[in-house]
Design a protein around this motif. Sequence first.
Motif, short mmCIF file in Angstrom:
data_model
loop_
_atom_site.label_atom_id
_atom_site.label_comp_id
_atom_site.label_asym_id
_atom_site.label_seq_id
_atom_site.Cartn_x
_atom_site.Cartn_y
_atom_site.Cartn_z
N PHE C 91 124.93 -38.46 13.08
CA PHE C 91 123.90 -38.85 12.11
C PHE C 91 124.53 -39.93 11.09
N ASP C 92 125.71 -39.08 10.56
CA ASP C 92 126.31 -39.91 9.45
C ASP C 92 126.47 -41.49 9.87
N ARG C 93 126.81 -41.78 11.23
CA ARG C 93 127.23 -43.07 11.63
C ARG C 93 125.93 -43.90 11.79
N LEU C 94 124.53 -43.29 11.57
CA LEU C 94 123.65 -43.99 11.62
C LEU C 94 123.24 -44.75 10.09
N ALA C 95 123.87 -44.29 9.21
CA ALA C 95 123.41 -44.73 7.72
C ALA C 95 123.45 -46.30 7.67
N GLY C 96 122.21 -46.68 7.18
CA GLY C 96 122.11 -48.12 6.86
C GLY C 96 120.92 -48.68 7.98
N ASN C 97 120.75 -47.86 9.20
CA ASN C 97 119.88 -48.05 10.03
C ASN C 97 118.40 -47.26 9.71
N PRO C 98 117.29 -48.00 9.80
CA PRO C 98 115.95 -47.36 9.11
C PRO C 98 115.95 -46.03 9.77
N THR C 99 116.34 -45.70 11.20
CA THR C 99 116.15 -44.67 11.56
C THR C 99 116.73 -43.50 10.78
N TYR C 100 117.72 -43.64 10.26
CA TYR C 100 118.54 -42.58 9.43
C TYR C 100 117.43 -42.28 8.20
N GLU C 101 116.85 -43.20 7.75
CA GLU C 101 115.87 -42.83 6.53
C GLU C 101 114.48 -42.20 6.98
N TRP C 102 113.96 -42.83 8.10
CA TRP C 102 112.79 -42.30 8.50
C TRP C 102 112.96 -40.89 8.74
N ILE C 103 113.95 -40.42 9.67
CA ILE C 103 113.88 -38.94 10.21
C ILE C 103 114.27 -38.15 8.86
N HIS C 104 115.09 -38.48 8.05
CA HIS C 104 115.08 -37.71 6.91
C HIS C 104 113.91 -37.69 6.07
N LEU C 105 113.24 -38.66 5.98
CA LEU C 105 111.96 -38.59 5.30
C LEU C 105 110.88 -37.64 6.15
N ASP C 106 110.93 -37.61 7.32
CA ASP C 106 109.98 -37.03 8.21
C ASP C 106 110.31 -35.39 7.85
N LEU C 107 111.55 -35.02 7.85
CA LEU C 107 111.84 -33.65 7.67
C LEU C 107 111.55 -33.33 5.98
N LYS C 108 112.10 -34.36 5.09
CA LYS C 108 111.70 -33.91 3.55
C LYS C 108 110.16 -34.01 3.28
N ARG C 109 109.54 -34.95 3.72
CA ARG C 109 108.07 -35.01 3.53
C ARG C 109 107.06 -33.97 4.39
N ARG C 110 107.51 -33.92 5.61
CA ARG C 110 106.58 -33.33 6.39
C ARG C 110 107.03 -32.07 6.57
N LEU C 111 108.26 -31.55 6.67
CA LEU C 111 108.72 -30.21 7.07
C LEU C 111 109.37 -29.42 5.78
#
Lengths: 455, 455, 455
Positions: C91-111
């Motif tokens: 996942f580290d290697r995805l940094a910069g791509n919106p998928t990196y942000e979206w999935i972190h947001l999903d975990l943070k906001r939803r779960l």
Amino acid sequence: MAFLDDHYLLCGATSEDIYGQIRDLPIIDAHNHCDVKALSENRHFTDLWEAEGATDHYVWECMRKAGVAEEFITGSSRSNREKWFAMAEAFDRLAGNPTYEWIHLDLKRRLGIDELICKENAAVIWEKSMEILQKPEMAQQSMIRQMKVEVMCSTDDPLDTLEHHKALQTTMGSTVRPTFRPDRAMNIFKPDWKDYMERLGSRWNTPIRRLEDLLAVLRKAHDFFAQFGCRASDHGLNVPYAHQVAPAAAAAIFSRAMAGQALSEQETRDYMAFMLNEFAELDAEKGWVFQMHIGAVRDVRASLYEQIGADAGGDLSDHLTDYLSPLLPLLNRFDGRLKTVLYNMNPIHNATLAQLTRAFGYTVSLGLAWWMNDSYQGMKTQLEYAGSVDLLSNMAGMVSDSRKILSYGSRHEMFRRTLSNVLGGMVDRGQMPKSVADRLAAWLAYGRPKQLFGF
Amino acid sequence: MAFLDDHYLLCGATSEDIYGQIRDLPIIDAHNHCDVKALSENRHFTDLWEAEGATDHYVWECMRKAGVAEEFITGSSRSNREKWFAMAEAFDRLAGNPTYEWIHLDLKRRLGIDELICKENAAVIWEKSMEILQKPEMAQQSMIRQMKVEVMCSTDDPLDTLEHHKALQTTMGSTVRPTFRPDRAMNIFKPDWKDYMERLGSRWNTPIRRLEDLLAVLRKAHDFFAQFGCRASDHGLNVPYAHQVAPAAAAAIFSRAMAGQALSEQETRDYMAFMLNEFAELDAEKGWVFQMHIGAVRDVRASLYEQIGADAGGDLSDHLTDYLSPLLPLLNRFDGRLKTVLYNMNPIHNATLAQLTRAFGYTVSLGLAWWMNDSYQGMKTQLEYAGSVDLLSNMAGMVSDSRKILSYGSRHEMFRRTLSNVLGGMVDRGQMPKSVADRLAAWLAYGRPKQLFGF
Amino acid sequence: MAFLDDHYLLCGATSEDIYGQIRDLPIIDAHNHCDVKALSENRHFTDLWEAEGATDHYVWECMRKAGVAEEFITGSSRSNREKWFAMAEAFDRLAGNPTYEWIHLDLKRRLGIDELICKENAAVIWEKSMEILQKPEMAQQSMIRQMKVEVMCSTDDPLDTLEHHKALQTTMGSTVRPTFRPDRAMNIFKPDWKDYMERLGSRWNTPIRRLEDLLAVLRKAHDFFAQFGCRASDHGLNVPYAHQVAPAAAAAIFSRAMAGQALSEQETRDYMAFMLNEFAELDAEKGWVFQMHIGAVRDVRASLYEQIGADAGGDLSDHLTDYLSPLLPLLNRFDGRLKTVLYNMNPIHNATLAQLTRAFGYTVSLGLAWWMNDSYQGMKTQLEYAGSVDLLSNMAGMVSDSRKILSYGSRHEMFRRTLSNVLGGMVDRGQMPKSVADRLAAWLAYGRPKQLFGF
């Protein structure tokens, strides 16, 4: 920070300082669509709609886009007052578009009206402006002087007798100059082209039967324009066909068209390319600036064109337009001996065009962000990119391309602020010394167009 | 903030901290046009013009664009000193262009000369530099060591005997490596192609009569390059024709060309596409990196090409160049088994290219902003866009593409600062944690090219 | 500033204040690929991979690009747990791509999971999420309610019986609505087209033998969709062929295809253009919104398509796709009487498309940055440019286009923050008053899609 206050478009102390040095420089506006007759008559605007809306299809398009009915835009059934109210009511919905800023700037800077344009303020602004517009200092020539316009170039057909330019020389010296714009002589595909040949022949007392007649007449007109301080030609082109066509071949196409015969697409292009090269030759001989405005795909919205005509909105540009193959033959032919300025309407062409002007050296220059690029966003994007590939110092400087006098100052203000923003950003990032940025700002805002056009 | 000071191109504390971590990492420069002979001889530069101007057509184009006469650029009638003075006099007018920053950085970082380049300082800089350039630490190999260049890859023809690379192994170990660049074997449309076949056959003691002879010789050269630490090929392509062509068809085209017969455009493309696939196959077998530099339209300005020749300026790129249809057959054929790096010259290709590299997974990578994209503006635009579509971590890292040794450090410094600016911006906007950005910065500045090329 | 904290994507106090006003507005998501069946069953996600990875080819492409082997992405030999661990490790290697942000947001906001996704945290996140996902409030309908989704529109084939939509009306009222997506009836070039005609005939108890049968059935389906609150159609098009084709000509092509005869490319385009016009006519009659998603070049990576099928990754867009010539006939035909929304996948099309929507007035709107443009970078670029040419207030508002419920909130959050950033920037530059920006923000985040679609 408040709307259109002193910090408008500036990005910190450096850019503010740069702007402070160029804000009051005289304006040189080498391309616009000024109504020379109205200016020579030193008319007052009857009202705010006449000053701001009636002649400006940028405003029309924004109003349509905001949902205003056509009768309140170009319709004859509605009064100017009703149109102004319709515009004011919709104006909130224009926020973000440069038209929103320009018109507010016009009111603020030219008329001293500070109210936000909106439904609630429609009446008060209308009343105030009716009074202000009748003041002596609101006569058109006075406005031009207040805006410190040193030179402004109108856009004129070789048919034009330039009588209004002549009249203006008495009152305004060499401020107002014509630009030689012979599009109609080139646009052989248009239904009224043959009729135009007739009119052009009459104007110059030379019946046009063969291509050489046309060329002789155009040369006469070119010489005539020179007498009125003209220093440039201008050419509106969708695709800039400029390949080399033998005179005999062009003459044959000309004769076929005059005989009423249909031309193939290739013949049409060949004729247009031939003529464009001839125009370039005329400019090269006189040391004029050869300006090409490239890429406008006109009148795509049929309903507008049928009901209102050309220049009604419904124009756009296509990023797929080819620049290189059509332009290279002309640029090579005139390499080093023709001052050329290239303007593009689609920002996607910024890159190819900046690389092209880079390749052709000192005499081929980028024109500033044109038409739909003419906004804070569009100019900043172009300046930053073009600076990274070409040289900022070689660019041609700002032209307003405006259809209304009231907005010259606002257009040039937006440019000067954006330029200060871009250069200030470069200084702040350590990319150039402040002193160099200061000189470059003054150069692009004033010195460069003066030097390039030879005003 | 002052010109080129410590904050240069950084946008706040975060980016400054990131840059602090990568500024001193060794340089890996997998693509440049270094003069290996001069380096192996450990020459000193005779003067500043030789070091900065004589071999660099970026400088030439900027000088032309600033209005300097050609004799002061590439002419033989003017001395290096006169050329330097002409450049210094015009240098103000280059502000905004990366060449303005690079040359100032070269002077500052390499020679310790802090003066602004301008008319007033032309003499003092020239005098200072004459003294400095003769110091022992200014020998070319010393410069390379001071810049902490761990690996640098030159660009070499299969004809090359690599004797200078061999000589350099003694003094510099595996620092200087060749890159296999067989463009001339592919460019069947060029007038000297047949002559090149002759020379290539002689070099490898294998008369080239049929296509299979050529392929055998190229394989020998490829193997030979491998002995000198070569880890990549490089291919300069306007349109990257890479469709699949049957060997028999390619052999027939080859034979026709060798027999002096004219080829059709389609035959030319077929041959070029076939060869490109063969080169890819050679790289795939050895695990080399297959680099394509795409989109240079060369020598468009006839006057330069006729008077000076290739690589004189007069090159550009066209946003209309097709990438997809030509490239897809090769990418699919080698899917998963060829390390591929794609470089584009027109920023308009950033989007399509980033989406293409995304689609083809781990082994197909974006090369960093090339040629006219190689600026703060160009790199920032590419990094921000590519990061949003593709993965930053998969990009290939910086290459200087430089034609002069003095500027390697400056090129990599500009990249590292821009990278820190971009990543710092992302951290400041909350898009990634600082620790992740730190690792990504070091990876792209050093770890990634080392891993990708296998140095 | 910390990763994804309150300041995420905002650029100062103005944008923060704007965001504060729109963050809690209900969500209207007029285009997504929601699994209506799963939602109607009010299912829980079995695990984090099912919720985040299993249905989302954006995730797959990022994982491939980061070097993860296909078996850990779409393979059947690996468990969901193994796939999650593979993803976390990369996942580290995805940094910069919106998928990196979206999935972190999903975990943070939803779960409510705050851990950074990485190798070290893979296990703890998996364990936590297994527990959380089984809680009652994690049932899909509850999630939709927590995200304040007021309306969401799925994407449905005319074949669909909409039974799950019907079931959902009981529990969720008119929240979940279908969208009419008849691509398969148009895609006559696909091998299963004839079979699809058969199935469509059966579904509607009307054997389809002639074109008029097909049109009658599509009208029935269109009417049927209307009963379930459908307010829009959607069309996926590479090139948007929309020229005018006579019904008799289209009928003849249809009959040839039904008879198993091969069609020419022109016939294929003619049929597709005819059908697109018919779909537009159906929408115009009902006042629906006609949405075109333009420019996806699908399945270019053969290995993915052969092994996994469509929607597996391997899609991209080409900046050379023509928009103008194909689209103009339809836009002119339906001028003023069809609500049209145009979405582009390649950012290079932003300019031409914004100029096109400007030209066609109020009823033709830009859709928000789609697919690979759907990122902070992509949305900001589009909003700033489109605002400078077209009107922001006329844009269609955000749609998630998401294939997974968990991410609706994160997608809309990213949009709302980016919008606040863009408008805050304009206020800070003095381009519009804060009060106008406030209204515009709320309009684009909520009011505009509600008004446009008529929810």
